[in-house]
Design a protein around this motif. Sequence first.
Motif, PDB file in Angstrom:
ATOM      1  N   ASP A 146       0.827  -1.201   0.000  1.00 31.85           N
ATOM      2  CA  ASP A 146       0.000   0.000   0.000  1.00 31.85           C
ATOM      3  C   ASP A 146       0.867   1.258   0.000  1.00 31.85           C
ATOM      4  O   ASP A 146       0.847   2.067   0.931  1.00 31.85           O
ATOM      5  CB  ASP A 146      -0.930  -0.011   1.222  1.00 31.85           C
ATOM      6  N   SER A 147       1.653   1.415  -1.055  1.00 33.82           N
ATOM      7  CA  SER A 147       2.551   2.561  -1.181  1.00 33.82           C
ATOM      8  C   SER A 147       3.072   2.605  -2.611  1.00 33.82           C
ATOM      9  O   SER A 147       2.764   1.739  -3.429  1.00 33.82           O
ATOM     10  CB  SER A 147       3.722   2.434  -0.194  1.00 33.82           C
ATOM     11  N   THR A 148       3.885   3.611  -2.902  1.00 34.84           N
ATOM     12  CA  THR A 148       4.541   3.670  -4.205  1.00 34.84           C
ATOM     13  C   THR A 148       5.743   2.736  -4.258  1.00 34.84           C
ATOM     14  O   THR A 148       6.402   2.637  -5.287  1.00 34.84           O
ATOM     15  CB  THR A 148       4.994   5.106  -4.512  1.00 34.84           C
ATOM     16  N   GLN A 149       6.013   2.049  -3.157  1.00 30.23           N
ATOM     17  CA  GLN A 149       6.994   0.971  -3.087  1.00 30.23           C
ATOM     18  C   GLN A 149       6.265  -0.329  -3.432  1.00 30.23           C
ATOM     19  O   GLN A 149       5.043  -0.410  -3.346  1.00 30.23           O
ATOM     20  CB  GLN A 149       7.567   0.906  -1.668  1.00 30.23           C
ATOM     21  N   PHE A 171      -1.536  -7.576  -7.086  1.00 38.17           N
ATOM     22  CA  PHE A 171      -0.123  -7.723  -7.408  1.00 38.17           C
ATOM     23  C   PHE A 171       0.354  -6.486  -8.138  1.00 38.17           C
ATOM     24  O   PHE A 171      -0.447  -5.625  -8.539  1.00 38.17           O
ATOM     25  CB  PHE A 171       0.128  -8.984  -8.254  1.00 38.17           C
ATOM     26  N   ARG A 172       1.652  -6.367  -8.313  1.00 41.12           N
ATOM     27  CA  ARG A 172       2.235  -5.217  -8.996  1.00 41.12           C
ATOM     28  C   ARG A 172       3.075  -5.686 -10.173  1.00 41.12           C
ATOM     29  O   ARG A 172       3.752  -6.722 -10.120  1.00 41.12           O
ATOM     30  CB  ARG A 172       3.111  -4.417  -8.029  1.00 41.12           C
ATOM     31  N   GLN A 235       1.404   9.044  -9.065  1.00 41.87           N
ATOM     32  CA  GLN A 235       2.484   9.525  -8.204  1.00 41.87           C
ATOM     33  C   GLN A 235       3.807   8.929  -8.680  1.00 41.87           C
ATOM     34  O   GLN A 235       3.845   7.854  -9.294  1.00 41.87           O
ATOM     35  CB  GLN A 235       2.250   9.123  -6.749  1.00 41.87           C
ATOM     36  N   ALA A 236       4.895   9.616  -8.373  1.00 40.54           N
ATOM     37  CA  ALA A 236       6.221   9.093  -8.728  1.00 40.54           C
ATOM     38  C   ALA A 236       6.459   7.785  -7.986  1.00 40.54           C
ATOM     39  O   ALA A 236       6.200   7.682  -6.780  1.00 40.54           O
ATOM     40  CB  ALA A 236       7.292  10.109  -8.372  1.00 40.54           C
ATOM     41  N   LEU A 237       6.918   6.768  -8.701  1.00 44.27           N
ATOM     42  CA  LEU A 237       7.187   5.484  -8.065  1.00 44.27           C
ATOM     43  C   LEU A 237       8.435   5.553  -7.194  1.00 44.27           C
ATOM     44  O   LEU A 237       9.283   6.442  -7.361  1.00 44.27           O
ATOM     45  CB  LEU A 237       7.299   4.374  -9.106  1.00 44.27           C
ATOM     46  N   THR A 238       8.547   4.610  -6.268  1.00 43.53           N
ATOM     47  CA  THR A 238       9.737   4.474  -5.434  1.00 43.53           C
ATOM     48  C   THR A 238      10.527   3.269  -5.933  1.00 43.53           C
ATOM     49  O   THR A 238      10.034   2.140  -5.886  1.00 43.53           O
ATOM     50  CB  THR A 238       9.354   4.279  -3.958  1.00 43.53           C
ATOM     51  N   ALA A 239      11.724   3.503  -6.417  1.00 40.91           N
ATOM     52  CA  ALA A 239      12.520   2.434  -7.033  1.00 40.91           C
ATOM     53  C   ALA A 239      13.049   1.462  -5.976  1.00 40.91           C
ATOM     54  O   ALA A 239      13.188   1.799  -4.798  1.00 40.91           O
ATOM     55  CB  ALA A 239      13.677   3.037  -7.808  1.00 40.91           C
ATOM     56  N   THR A 240      13.334   0.222  -6.411  1.00 41.99           N
ATOM     57  CA  THR A 240      13.948  -0.776  -5.550  1.00 41.99           C
ATOM     58  C   THR A 240      15.134  -1.411  -6.280  1.00 41.99           C
ATOM     59  O   THR A 240      15.278  -1.275  -7.501  1.00 41.99           O
ATOM     60  CB  THR A 240      12.948  -1.897  -5.186  1.00 41.99           C
ATOM     61  N   TRP A 277       7.550   2.111 -15.332  1.00 37.87           N
ATOM     62  CA  TRP A 277       6.251   2.386 -14.728  1.00 37.87           C
ATOM     63  C   TRP A 277       5.869   1.236 -13.797  1.00 37.87           C
ATOM     64  O   TRP A 277       6.321   0.102 -13.950  1.00 37.87           O
ATOM     65  CB  TRP A 277       5.189   2.553 -15.801  1.00 37.87           C
ATOM     66  N   ASP A 278       5.015   1.550 -12.830  1.00 37.73           N
ATOM     67  CA  ASP A 278       4.583   0.605 -11.799  1.00 37.73           C
ATOM     68  C   ASP A 278       3.060   0.512 -11.839  1.00 37.73           C
ATOM     69  O   ASP A 278       2.361   1.481 -11.540  1.00 37.73           O
ATOM     70  CB  ASP A 278       5.063   1.110 -10.428  1.00 37.73           C
ATOM     71  N   PHE A 279       2.529  -0.678 -12.218  1.00 34.54           N
ATOM     72  CA  PHE A 279       1.096  -0.870 -12.372  1.00 34.54           C
ATOM     73  C   PHE A 279       0.542  -1.676 -11.189  1.00 34.54           C
ATOM     74  O   PHE A 279       1.048  -2.765 -10.884  1.00 34.54           O
ATOM     75  CB  PHE A 279       0.791  -1.598 -13.674  1.00 34.54           C
TER      76      PHE A 279
END
Length: 490
Positions: A146-149, A171-172, A235-240, A277-279
């Motif tokens: 539940d975040s941009t992570q 899922f992401r 929102q801007a995604l948070t990279a990992t 991008w993060d879906f």
Amino acid sequence: MAVPGRRCLTRPSPRQGQLDLLFFGPGITVPTVSDTSGSIPGATTTGANRLIVIVGAGDDDADTPITGAVNSSLASISSARANAETSLGNDGGVTVFDGQKSSAGGYGATTLTYTGATTKGMMTIALKPRDPTYAQSAYRFFENDDSTQVGAIMTAVQDATTSLVFAAQAFRLRMLLHIGLDLLSLNGENFKLQFVGKGTGTCDSPSGGTPSIYTDINGATIIAYNNNITPGDNQALTATTTDPTHNGDTIVNQSYEEANNFTNSVARIPSGYDGKWDFSLKDNGADTDAFYCFRVVTSGNVPLTAYNVYPEIKTSAAASISLSLSTTTVFFGDLAPGVPNIVSATTSVDVTGASNGYYLSVKRDSATSTVTMTTERNTSFPDFTAWDPTANGNAGNATSTIADITGKFAFRIQNASTTSNYSTTWWGSNDIDGTAKYAGFPTASQKIMDCSACTSGITFTAIKYRIDSSLTQKNGAYDGNLTFTALVNP
């Protein structure tokens, strides 16, 4: 337009481009008055990010036929990009400038200042940038967060098919688009994500799945966008460190997406780089045990230049559950009045694809009592108050007072050896008498354990039986039956 003289000069544009529109009529003018001022009427561009080429010619062979161009509708008007003049024939010269038009639409008149009085020929030309090429280049599936992570990785390596564990699972999908030929300017293209049932075909050529053709994903499709509570769409995604990569290319992080359409709203992407991008997605009633593929297209339904990879998931199998008992017979042996006999047993539940876990319930088969005398069925053994999980505001009605269960048959769930979900509210904070809670067996099936997190795999629930005979209890052999039931939570 005829340029005075017979000499012609061509020079490459400072920016490679394609001819968009050659503006005849309002974009070109050939006045007959000989003076030092020229005006080119405005025109209209059909798209954004246009380079407006400004061309002026006259019958003057000065080294700089035109000294400047002015247009408040255009940005960054250049100094002269090219000058050409000739003294042959009727003399003449030409000068070229350029300006920038960032958005589609009209621009006003352009004013040119000539070195000397001359008759003129003038025009503007709009050039559009070379279209970038797009390739679906890499991807990876993650558990939802539940975040941009993102949550944990769902595959050991990137670009690999993953399997969902249970129905309705969120899922992401993090995916890369490789930008070729030319840069993708900020908000330079609108895209959307689609899915298809793979069926008996391939992701490139699906056959017989549901849906049978690539379909835009929305909040109601069987593979749907998932609306997390905290992050907002775009929102801007948070990279990992586990995000997908592509052949060492520089990755330009973009946005977290909960809906179509999407664009590169965070940053422009140079040629040779990849946008990421993060879906946020979920199974929203998709067929069980089925394969689904994903692709990106432009918002106008134009496929990308290339699909080097297709993200692919396999939905979970239909939910299944099985229950087994460590023993089907619980033997207490001989009872001595005032001395409780205690026996423990374990239930084992194997569950697959239960999105909300499962619950375990129990009931006694006799309406009279849990156990009755084998030779005299009308002789019962007293039970403690029947378990009711809804009593006391769903805290249950089990007791930790040992005196209350003396001379009675009772049970509880043990904390030790239970790997499903031990409820301290129902059964006490530990297994020590005085704190541990006991109840009697009910005549109607009642929940004794509920594990919403037990979505897949094997879990155990330990049951402690306690029987305590009074001095007045009739001698003899007693027996009875219990029924345990394990069901998937809806």
